[in-house]
Scaffold this active site. Structure first.
Site: not given
Length: 236
Positions: A85, A83
């Site tokens: 993030d 991911g």
């Protein structure tokens, strides 16, 4: 969708829009002054009109992908599935605490635990269910359990079905996070723990182990990534 403006190395503003609020986001982007650089990170498919608008606000534009160079050593075995993030958060953690072992706890839709060591090696992390998903799962996968929601003031042991669900979900997550902190502190006594994400404030006040709370951690990391790539581009 969140749009952050960084000035002189500090996150100056963060403005949020719903996923279906592209028109308002476009209007906001159009109101912003020109920037030196812009980076976009999306865990889904980036909205093409917004990408076009953002790319026109700065002479240097970067969309974060698995191939984008980053200022840490990424040891994740499958970087294409990591991911963005999570990656940005550990970059931000390394920027805030260089030469320290850092555990990053992101309490959002999912609960992620990521570790970057003092030499800037991202060693990976774990993913489990976030708070709202846990509540929904108990409700949707059983016949009679009600749908509960986060409650700041709750009993450690429930004395009703409602309070038992709330205590079970929230105390369970607190124990889970503190367990990770204990495990990593045992191996790395100088460990720094940072908590971020949408449920950050709730856990910041509930985790007894000392942690640093930083809601801008992902933006700090994204800023470092775009700076790193801009510098490399300038030096070529």
């Amino acid at each position: 969708m969140k749009i952050a403006v960084v000035a002189e190395g500090k996150v100056a503003t963060v403005t949020a829009f719903p996923l279906d609020g592209t028109e308002k986001a476009l209007q906001y982007v159009g109101s912003l002054p020109a920037a030196d650089a812009c980076i976009v990170s999306s865990v889904s498919v980036a909205e093409p009109h917004l990408i076009k608008a953002l790319s026109g606000r700065a002479p240097y534009f970067l969309e974060l992908t698995a191939e984008t160079p980053v200022p840490i050593n990424n040891l994740y075995a499958t970087p294409e599935t990591l991911g963005k993030d999570r990656l940005a958060a550990v970059v931000g953690a390394h920027e805030l605490f260089p030469e320290r072992n850092v555990l990053v706890i992101d309490a959002g839709t999912a609960l992620t635990i990521d570790f970057i060591d003092s030499e800037g090696n991202y060693r990976g992390g774990n993913i489990s269910l976030g708070m709202q998903i846990r509540y929904r799962a108990l409700h949707e996968y059983t016949k009679k359990l009600p749908l509960e929601a986060q409650k700041d003031d709750f009993k450690p042991i429930g004395d009703s079905t409602s309070s038992a669900i709330i205590a079970g979900v929230q105390t369970g997550m607190i124990f889970e996070i503190e367990g990770y902190i204990d495990r990593f502190t045992g191996q790395y006594p100088d460990l720094i723990t940072i908590i971020t994400g949408g449920d950050m404030i709730f856990f910041e006040n509930k985790i007894e182990k000392h942690t640093f709370a930083n809601s801008d951690l992902v933006f700090i990391g994204l800023n470092e990534i775009v700076k790193y790539n801009l510098k490399n581009r300038t030096e070529e």
